[in-house]
Design a protein around this motif. Sequence first.
Motif, PDB file in Angstrom:
ATOM      1  N   GLU A  90      -1.915 -12.572  10.658  1.00 39.88           N
ATOM      2  CA  GLU A  90      -1.908 -13.636   9.643  1.00 39.88           C
ATOM      3  C   GLU A  90      -0.504 -14.226   9.419  1.00 39.88           C
ATOM      4  O   GLU A  90      -0.369 -15.441   9.268  1.00 39.88           O
ATOM      5  N   HIS A  91       0.509 -13.385   9.381  1.00 39.55           N
ATOM      6  CA  HIS A  91       1.824 -13.867   8.943  1.00 39.55           C
ATOM      7  C   HIS A  91       2.907 -13.846  10.025  1.00 39.55           C
ATOM      8  O   HIS A  91       3.972 -14.450   9.831  1.00 39.55           O
ATOM      9  N   ASN A 115      -0.949   3.167  16.146  1.00 44.74           N
ATOM     10  CA  ASN A 115       0.113   2.191  16.433  1.00 44.74           C
ATOM     11  C   ASN A 115       1.196   2.794  17.306  1.00 44.74           C
ATOM     12  O   ASN A 115       1.797   2.118  18.146  1.00 44.74           O
ATOM     13  N   VAL A 116       1.440   4.088  17.105  1.00 43.92           N
ATOM     14  CA  VAL A 116       2.497   4.743  17.887  1.00 43.92           C
ATOM     15  C   VAL A 116       2.189   4.709  19.384  1.00 43.92           C
ATOM     16  O   VAL A 116       3.102   4.659  20.197  1.00 43.92           O
ATOM     17  N   PRO A 135      -2.415  -9.931  -0.068  1.00 46.76           N
ATOM     18  CA  PRO A 135      -3.575 -10.828  -0.030  1.00 46.76           C
ATOM     19  C   PRO A 135      -3.686 -11.613  -1.343  1.00 46.76           C
ATOM     20  O   PRO A 135      -3.314 -11.088  -2.414  1.00 46.76           O
ATOM     21  N   THR A 177      -1.318   8.049   7.379  1.00 54.92           N
ATOM     22  CA  THR A 177       0.058   7.566   7.588  1.00 54.92           C
ATOM     23  C   THR A 177       1.074   8.683   7.394  1.00 54.92           C
ATOM     24  O   THR A 177       1.119   9.326   6.340  1.00 54.92           O
ATOM     25  N   ASN A 205      -1.967   8.322   1.510  1.00 50.28           N
ATOM     26  CA  ASN A 205      -2.755   7.902   2.683  1.00 50.28           C
ATOM     27  C   ASN A 205      -2.572   8.923   3.809  1.00 50.28           C
ATOM     28  O   ASN A 205      -1.557   8.898   4.499  1.00 50.28           O
ATOM     29  N   GLY A 209       0.827  -1.198   0.000  1.00 52.73           N
ATOM     30  CA  GLY A 209       0.000   0.000   0.000  1.00 52.73           C
ATOM     31  C   GLY A 209       0.862   1.248   0.000  1.00 52.73           C
ATOM     32  O   GLY A 209       2.004   1.248  -0.491  1.00 52.73           O
ATOM     33  N   ALA A 210       0.329   2.325   0.575  1.00 57.68           N
ATOM     34  CA  ALA A 210       0.990   3.626   0.527  1.00 57.68           C
ATOM     35  C   ALA A 210       2.390   3.570   1.144  1.00 57.68           C
ATOM     36  O   ALA A 210       3.368   4.058   0.551  1.00 57.68           O
ATOM     37  N   MET A 211       2.505   2.979   2.330  1.00 53.76           N
ATOM     38  CA  MET A 211       3.803   2.965   3.007  1.00 53.76           C
ATOM     39  C   MET A 211       4.804   2.076   2.281  1.00 53.76           C
ATOM     40  O   MET A 211       5.955   2.466   2.064  1.00 53.76           O
ATOM     41  N   ALA A 258       6.040   6.706  13.239  1.00 52.35           N
ATOM     42  CA  ALA A 258       5.801   8.128  12.960  1.00 52.35           C
ATOM     43  C   ALA A 258       6.329   9.060  14.045  1.00 52.35           C
ATOM     44  O   ALA A 258       6.227  10.279  13.906  1.00 52.35           O
ATOM     45  N   ARG A 304      -4.632 -10.171  -4.646  1.00 52.87           N
ATOM     46  CA  ARG A 304      -3.780  -9.101  -5.209  1.00 52.87           C
ATOM     47  C   ARG A 304      -2.499  -9.627  -5.841  1.00 52.87           C
ATOM     48  O   ARG A 304      -1.702  -8.841  -6.370  1.00 52.87           O
ATOM     49  N   ILE A 321       5.745  -2.526  11.752  1.00 53.59           N
ATOM     50  CA  ILE A 321       5.280  -1.137  11.804  1.00 53.59           C
ATOM     51  C   ILE A 321       3.893  -1.074  12.439  1.00 53.59           C
ATOM     52  O   ILE A 321       3.547  -0.090  13.091  1.00 53.59           O
ATOM     53  N   SER A 322       3.117  -2.144  12.298  1.00 53.07           N
ATOM     54  CA  SER A 322       1.778  -2.162  12.916  1.00 53.07           C
ATOM     55  C   SER A 322       1.908  -2.684  14.349  1.00 53.07           C
ATOM     56  O   SER A 322       1.365  -3.741  14.713  1.00 53.07           O
TER      57      SER A 322
HETATM   58  N1  LIG Z   1       3.859   2.682  13.637  1.00 50.99           N
HETATM   59  C1  LIG Z   1       3.483   3.739  12.928  1.00 50.99           C
HETATM   60  O1  LIG Z   1       3.932   4.862  13.151  1.00 50.99           O
HETATM   61  C2  LIG Z   1       2.496   3.585  11.838  1.00 50.99           C
HETATM   62  C3  LIG Z   1       1.988   2.351  11.490  1.00 50.99           C
HETATM   63  N2  LIG Z   1       1.120   2.233  10.442  1.00 50.99           N
HETATM   64  C4  LIG Z   1       0.671   0.874  10.076  1.00 50.99           C
HETATM   65  O2  LIG Z   1       1.069   0.644   8.735  1.00 50.99           O
HETATM   66  C5  LIG Z   1       0.004   0.044   8.029  1.00 50.99           C
HETATM   67  C6  LIG Z   1       0.163   0.293   6.536  1.00 50.99           C
HETATM   68  O3  LIG Z   1      -0.008   1.671   6.263  1.00 50.99           O
HETATM   69  P1  LIG Z   1      -0.331   2.142   4.777  1.00 50.99           P
HETATM   70  O4  LIG Z   1       0.575   1.506   3.815  1.00 50.99           O
HETATM   71  O5  LIG Z   1      -0.419   3.614   4.807  1.00 50.99           O
HETATM   72  O6  LIG Z   1      -1.792   1.516   4.579  1.00 50.99           O
HETATM   73  P2  LIG Z   1      -2.505   1.148   3.200  1.00 50.99           P
HETATM   74  O7  LIG Z   1      -3.930   0.888   3.554  1.00 50.99           O
HETATM   75  O8  LIG Z   1      -2.177   2.142   2.154  1.00 50.99           O
HETATM   76  O9  LIG Z   1      -1.817  -0.228   2.751  1.00 50.99           O
HETATM   77  C7  LIG Z   1      -1.960  -1.435   3.441  1.00 50.99           C
HETATM   78  C8  LIG Z   1      -1.669  -2.540   2.447  1.00 50.99           C
HETATM   79  O10 LIG Z   1      -1.542  -3.788   3.131  1.00 50.99           O
HETATM   80  C9  LIG Z   1      -2.267  -4.758   2.423  1.00 50.99           C
HETATM   81  N3  LIG Z   1      -2.700  -5.849   3.290  1.00 50.99           N
HETATM   82  C10 LIG Z   1      -3.762  -5.881   4.098  1.00 50.99           C
HETATM   83  N4  LIG Z   1      -3.843  -7.070   4.727  1.00 50.99           N
HETATM   84  C11 LIG Z   1      -2.786  -7.799   4.310  1.00 50.99           C
HETATM   85  C12 LIG Z   1      -2.333  -9.115   4.558  1.00 50.99           C
HETATM   86  N5  LIG Z   1      -2.992  -9.910   5.423  1.00 50.99           N
HETATM   87  N6  LIG Z   1      -1.221  -9.551   3.954  1.00 50.99           N
HETATM   88  C13 LIG Z   1      -0.561  -8.748   3.080  1.00 50.99           C
HETATM   89  N7  LIG Z   1      -0.954  -7.483   2.772  1.00 50.99           N
HETATM   90  C14 LIG Z   1      -2.060  -7.026   3.386  1.00 50.99           C
HETATM   91  C15 LIG Z   1      -3.428  -4.011   1.821  1.00 50.99           C
HETATM   92  O11 LIG Z   1      -3.964  -4.737   0.734  1.00 50.99           O
HETATM   93  P3  LIG Z   1      -5.509  -4.505   0.316  1.00 50.99           P
HETATM   94  O12 LIG Z   1      -5.588  -3.105  -0.171  1.00 50.99           O
HETATM   95  O13 LIG Z   1      -5.728  -5.531  -0.726  1.00 50.99           O
HETATM   96  O14 LIG Z   1      -6.315  -4.742   1.556  1.00 50.99           O
HETATM   97  C16 LIG Z   1      -2.768  -2.712   1.391  1.00 50.99           C
HETATM   98  O15 LIG Z   1      -2.179  -2.803   0.134  1.00 50.99           O
HETATM   99  C17 LIG Z   1      -1.242   0.631   8.694  1.00 50.99           C
HETATM  100  O16 LIG Z   1      -2.360  -0.203   8.529  1.00 50.99           O
HETATM  101  C18 LIG Z   1      -0.837   0.710  10.150  1.00 50.99           C
HETATM  102  O17 LIG Z   1      -1.129  -0.516  10.803  1.00 50.99           O
HETATM  103  C19 LIG Z   1       0.718   3.318   9.725  1.00 50.99           C
HETATM  104  C20 LIG Z   1       1.173   4.555  10.046  1.00 50.99           C
HETATM  105  C21 LIG Z   1       2.096   4.796  11.124  1.00 50.99           C
END
Ligand SMILES: NC(=O)C1=CN([C@@H]2O[C@H](COP(=O)(O)OP(=O)(O)OC[C@H]3O[C@@H](n4cnc5c(N)ncnc54)[C@H](OP(=O)(O)O)[C@@H]3O)[C@@H](O)[C@H]2O)C=CC1
Length: 263
Positions: free
Chosen positions: A74-75, A186-187, A32, A242, A239, A10-12, A120, A35, A89-90
Motif C-alpha cells: 500500500e505505501h 519474512n526472514v 489504517p 514476532t 504477538n 502493532g506489537a512490534m 529476527a 485506526r 521489516i516485512s
Molecule cells: N523480518 C522479520 O524478522 C519479521 C517481520 N515481521 C513483520 O512485521 C509485521 C508486524 O509485526 P507485528 O507488529 O508483530 O504485527 P501486529 O499484527 O501486532 O501489528 C501489525 C500492525 O500493522 C497495522 N497495519 C496493517 N496494515 C496496515 C497498513 N496498510 N498501513 C498501516 N498499518 C497497517 C495493523 O493494524 P490493524 O490491527 O488495524 O490491522 C497492526 O496494528 C508482520 O506482519 C511481519 O510482516 C514480523 C516478525 C519478524
Amino acid sequence: MKQLMMIGFGAMAREVLALLPAELSLKWLLVPAARVAEAQAELGPAVTVLSRVEDCAATPDLVVECAGQAAVREHGSAVLARGWTLGLISVGALADEALARDLRLAAGQGGGRILALAGAIAGIDGLAAAREGGLESVTYQGRKSPQSWRGSPAETLVDLDGVTEPTVFFSGTAREAARLFPANANVAATIALAGLGMDHTRVELVVDPDSRRNQHRIRASGRFGELDIALSGLPLAANPKTSTLAALSVVRACRQCTDPLVI
Ligand SMILES: NC(=O)C1=CN([C@@H]2O[C@H](COP(=O)(O)OP(=O)(O)OC[C@H]3O[C@@H](n4cnc5c(N)ncnc54)[C@H](OP(=O)(O)O)[C@@H]3O)[C@@H](O)[C@H]2O)C=CC1
Ligand SMILES: O=C([O-])CC(=O)C(=O)O
C-alpha cells in the motif's frame, strides 16, 4: 533532532517506540484509516497520525515499516518515490516479483532507498559478504511453538493441537514460504536476498510443541567456507509470531540513522 515516520502500530511498532534512540523522535505514524482517531488520541499532538503517505508534507529522516506485507504494497512506492529511505521489516513482500519491481522502479525514479532489515535472525552480514565470493547452498529452518503458527496455513498442514514432537510441515523455496506465511517467514526472504535468491534458498518450517522460542537456523556453504547460525529468540509478549529481535533490528536501523558510527 531527526524525525521518524513509522508504518504500523502493532506489537512490534510499540516495542520500537519504547526503545527509540533519544536523537530520533516519532513525528508521523501511518495506520489504517479506521485506526487514525484512536492512535492519535493515544499518542497526543506531538505525533501526526495519517493513513496516507501523500498527507505528509515534510521529509522524514527515516521511514520504518512495522505493519505487514500488505502495508508495503500500500505505501512502499509512495515512500520511495519521494526519495525517502524505507526500512522494511516485512521483507517477504519482495517475494512478489511485481511488487519488488515496482518498489525498485519508484526508488530509482524518486531517489529513495530500501533497507531490508535483518529482523529476527543473525548472520545476514556474513551471508551477504559470502555471496560476493560465490555461494553453493543456503538453507533456512524456522521452528516455532504451535501458538506461534496459529492463524497461518500451518493450521491446515499439521494438527497444531495434537502434535507431540517437532514436525516439519512445510518444505519449499523462500519465495513460497514468504508468500504463504507472511507473518512468520519474512526472514526466509531476507536470507534469500542476502544469499542465493528466492528460488534457490531451501526452507523448512517446523512446529515444536516443547518450545516457546522462535528458533532460526541458517546453513550456507561456498567459496568462503561454511556458516551455521542458530538463534533462539524470545517472542514478543503481545504477538508470539514476532521475535523480540525483529523489533530490536528496527531500533538498530533507527540508531544507524542518527549515529555517525554505523554498525
Ligand atoms: N523480518 C522479520 O524478522 C519479521 C517481520 N515481521 C513483520 O512485521 C509485521 C508486524 O509485526 P507485528 O507488529 O508483530 O504485527 P501486529 O499484527 O501486532 O501489528 C501489525 C500492525 O500493522 C497495522 N497495519 C496493517 N496494515 C496496515 C497498513 N496498510 N498501513 C498501516 N498499518 C497497517 C495493523 O493494524 P490493524 O490491527 O488495524 O490491522 C497492526 O496494528 C508482520 O506482519 C511481519 O510482516 C514480523 C516478525 C519478524
Ligand atoms: O519473528 C520471527 O521469529 C520471524 C518472523 O515472524 C518472520 O520472519 O516473519
